[in-house]
Design a protein around this motif. Sequence first.
Motif, PDB file in Angstrom:
ATOM      1  N   HIS B 163     -27.957  19.092 -21.485  1.00  0.00           N
ATOM      2  CA  HIS B 163     -26.906  19.311 -22.306  1.00  0.00           C
ATOM      3  C   HIS B 163     -25.931  18.106 -22.458  1.00  0.00           C
ATOM      4  O   HIS B 163     -24.736  18.408 -22.256  1.00  0.00           O
ATOM      5  CB  HIS B 163     -26.302  20.672 -22.384  1.00  0.00           C
ATOM      6  CG  HIS B 163     -27.033  21.908 -22.665  1.00  0.00           C
ATOM      7  ND1 HIS B 163     -27.659  21.944 -23.931  1.00  0.00           N
ATOM      8  CD2 HIS B 163     -27.406  22.857 -22.002  1.00  0.00           C
ATOM      9  CE1 HIS B 163     -28.441  23.013 -23.837  1.00  0.00           C
ATOM     10  NE2 HIS B 163     -28.171  23.530 -22.853  1.00  0.00           N
ATOM     11  N   THR B 164     -26.742  16.942 -22.557  1.00  0.00           N
ATOM     12  CA  THR B 164     -25.529  15.577 -22.274  1.00  0.00           C
ATOM     13  C   THR B 164     -25.988  14.735 -23.485  1.00  0.00           C
ATOM     14  O   THR B 164     -25.634  13.525 -23.043  1.00  0.00           O
ATOM     15  CB  THR B 164     -25.923  15.054 -20.918  1.00  0.00           C
ATOM     16  OG1 THR B 164     -27.538  15.036 -20.815  1.00  0.00           O
ATOM     17  CG2 THR B 164     -25.444  16.042 -19.810  1.00  0.00           C
ATOM     18  N   LYS B 165     -26.572  15.041 -24.436  1.00  0.00           N
ATOM     19  CA  LYS B 165     -26.909  14.052 -25.480  1.00  0.00           C
ATOM     20  C   LYS B 165     -25.836  13.391 -26.149  1.00  0.00           C
ATOM     21  O   LYS B 165     -25.916  12.460 -26.828  1.00  0.00           O
ATOM     22  CB  LYS B 165     -27.821  14.720 -26.570  1.00  0.00           C
ATOM     23  CG  LYS B 165     -29.266  15.235 -26.130  1.00  0.00           C
ATOM     24  CD  LYS B 165     -30.269  15.722 -26.954  1.00  0.00           C
ATOM     25  CE  LYS B 165     -31.071  16.778 -26.164  1.00  0.00           C
ATOM     26  NZ  LYS B 165     -30.596  17.854 -25.684  1.00  0.00           N
ATOM     27  N   SER B 166     -24.645  13.887 -26.312  1.00  0.00           N
ATOM     28  CA  SER B 166     -23.242  13.699 -26.828  1.00  0.00           C
ATOM     29  C   SER B 166     -22.240  14.107 -26.318  1.00  0.00           C
ATOM     30  O   SER B 166     -22.219  14.941 -25.531  1.00  0.00           O
ATOM     31  CB  SER B 166     -23.381  13.942 -28.493  1.00  0.00           C
ATOM     32  OG  SER B 166     -23.159  15.408 -28.541  1.00  0.00           O
ATOM     33  N   VAL B 167     -21.177  13.322 -26.556  1.00  0.00           N
ATOM     34  CA  VAL B 167     -19.831  13.700 -26.062  1.00  0.00           C
ATOM     35  C   VAL B 167     -19.535  15.326 -26.534  1.00  0.00           C
ATOM     36  O   VAL B 167     -19.202  15.984 -25.656  1.00  0.00           O
ATOM     37  CB  VAL B 167     -18.615  12.977 -26.442  1.00  0.00           C
ATOM     38  CG1 VAL B 167     -17.346  13.646 -26.014  1.00  0.00           C
ATOM     39  CG2 VAL B 167     -18.884  11.618 -25.836  1.00  0.00           C
ATOM     40  N   ALA B 168     -19.927  15.261 -27.928  1.00  0.00           N
ATOM     41  CA  ALA B 168     -19.567  17.059 -28.389  1.00  0.00           C
ATOM     42  C   ALA B 168     -20.581  17.737 -27.661  1.00  0.00           C
ATOM     43  O   ALA B 168     -19.875  19.012 -27.455  1.00  0.00           O
ATOM     44  CB  ALA B 168     -20.083  16.776 -30.039  1.00  0.00           C
ATOM     45  N   GLU B 169     -21.662  17.586 -27.382  1.00  0.00           N
ATOM     46  CA  GLU B 169     -22.586  18.433 -26.871  1.00  0.00           C
ATOM     47  C   GLU B 169     -21.941  18.808 -25.295  1.00  0.00           C
ATOM     48  O   GLU B 169     -22.030  19.913 -24.759  1.00  0.00           O
ATOM     49  CB  GLU B 169     -24.157  18.066 -26.711  1.00  0.00           C
ATOM     50  CG  GLU B 169     -25.075  19.158 -26.210  1.00  0.00           C
ATOM     51  CD  GLU B 169     -26.474  18.810 -25.956  1.00  0.00           C
ATOM     52  OE1 GLU B 169     -26.755  17.459 -26.004  1.00  0.00           O
ATOM     53  OE2 GLU B 169     -27.379  19.628 -26.027  1.00  0.00           O
ATOM     54  N   ILE B 170     -21.675  17.654 -24.546  1.00  0.00           N
ATOM     55  CA  ILE B 170     -21.088  17.982 -23.250  1.00  0.00           C
ATOM     56  C   ILE B 170     -19.702  18.778 -23.243  1.00  0.00           C
ATOM     57  O   ILE B 170     -19.597  19.807 -22.418  1.00  0.00           O
ATOM     58  CB  ILE B 170     -20.699  16.354 -22.746  1.00  0.00           C
ATOM     59  CG1 ILE B 170     -21.921  15.729 -22.324  1.00  0.00           C
ATOM     60  CG2 ILE B 170     -19.943  16.876 -21.367  1.00  0.00           C
ATOM     61  CD1 ILE B 170     -21.677  14.262 -21.816  1.00  0.00           C
TER      62      ILE B 170
END
Lengths: 325, 197
Positions: B163-170
């Motif tokens: 779950h590290t594809k984007s800052v929002a996802e992190i």
Amino acid sequence: MRPFLFSKSTAANQAIAKKKSNTQFIAGGTNLVDLMKKHIANPDNLVDISSALPNKVENTAQGVSIGAMMRNSATATDPTILAKFPLVSKAILAGASPQIRNMASMGGNLLQRTRCPYFYDVTTPCNKRQPGSGCSAISGENRMSAVVGHSPQCIAVHPSDLCVALAALDATVKVMDKSNKTQSIAFKDFHRLPDNNPEKDNNLPADALIQSINLSNNNFAKNCSYVKLRDRDSYAFALISVAAALNLNGNKIIEARLASGGVAHKPWRWLEAEQFLKGKEATIANFEAAANIATKGLKPQMHNAFKIPMLKGAIETALKQCLNP
Amino acid sequence: MKQEYNFSRRFFLKTSSALGALAFIPRGVKAFYEDVKNYIIPTKEQIPLKVSINKKSYAIKADTRTTLLDLLREDLNLTGAKKGCDHGQCGACTVHIDGQRVLSCLTLAATLPGKEVTTIEGLANGDQLHPMQEAFIQCDGFQCGYCTPGQIMSAVACVNEGHTKSVAEIKEFMSGNLCRCGAYNGIVESIQKVAAQ
């Protein structure tokens, strides 16, 4: 926590047979352990049922059967659920935190207690915690409380996100008693309204355990959405949530489903608005009209009239998102 | 002020005869008293537990009420996992059970046999820190450090789950760990750094 005896069961009927007057079953424990710490749940006997219940998603002739012991996170990422019932996955991922979703069971999610602050505060009256003591929320802090289906005895709301999706998709709950007899309960009949006995959250028969949650195949997978509005971006209970699903033929709505969390003592279906959308074009104007129908005649509390326009906006947004999922 | 204890003759006679009478109470009455006592005062149960923590086995006895967090901190002296809220709201107690991040404050120790627990103490390889521990130091992923063991355990899982594809996802998948110093930017940066490795 009050002292209790602990045992573990590896079969559902064995677990039910162990049930005495003050026995509780524990699966994920994310709600129960907390309630025990706060002296709201005080079992004398605790039976661990985490090895006693099915924990798979299985394809059935009609759809899928989700084992009661499936963890919430495993269900949300299950390939069958993602392909056939993405609304369930969206709702689960909108709730709690990754840690809690890893622990919480599917059956337990249905049985979680309300998050009304007075239910958790043992120094205040609460009809749900202590029947007959009164409802502190009615004249107290009630911005989180119900706007529909409440009674003079209780204005608490059901906290689950998953259940909102299951209500929208007309799930059934398979339960088993100690003689291994099973019965299916329609999701709309599983949870109940507070009426005069708010201490009872649902219609799960005594001496029965949830075995699985069953979903029938449908045509909602392509156009569904879950909108959740809360006090912060993530990891908070819903002020308002909306599960929306459309079965479309071109731009014509063959069937619509709309359900909400944060509004009532049980996951709430907006049946009139669904009926209105049936056969209509999927247009913004029709979505607005459906939201108006849903929010007509609601009865907010002293501190949560804001929920009405919020709900209206959430329904419109969810329906619009169905078109561009 | 000096307190004087004056036991009168009357008090002595009353007390000693009451105690003497107690010895003659029929067995049935005593049993009834025991029953009542057991009914009112619930039995505290100590259960033997075999638990595996950081690949080390422990055979212990614990009260049924013991949470994994209390077991770690009070009985096994593994004080890395922190008690923040003790109600599953802050994530400071995050550990891994069978590789999945969970809250040790809401996990009863009695449910642990057969499972493998990993705490912050089990993350490093000898003297070599885990890449996430290194990244937290390099990216200023903490200030006071109280939430850090929970943040790091959660961050390791976040990367493992992908779950590290984007800052929002992190941010979404780290939302179960609160940091009151507000080191969030450094934490997100640490996770991005390890995810890129």
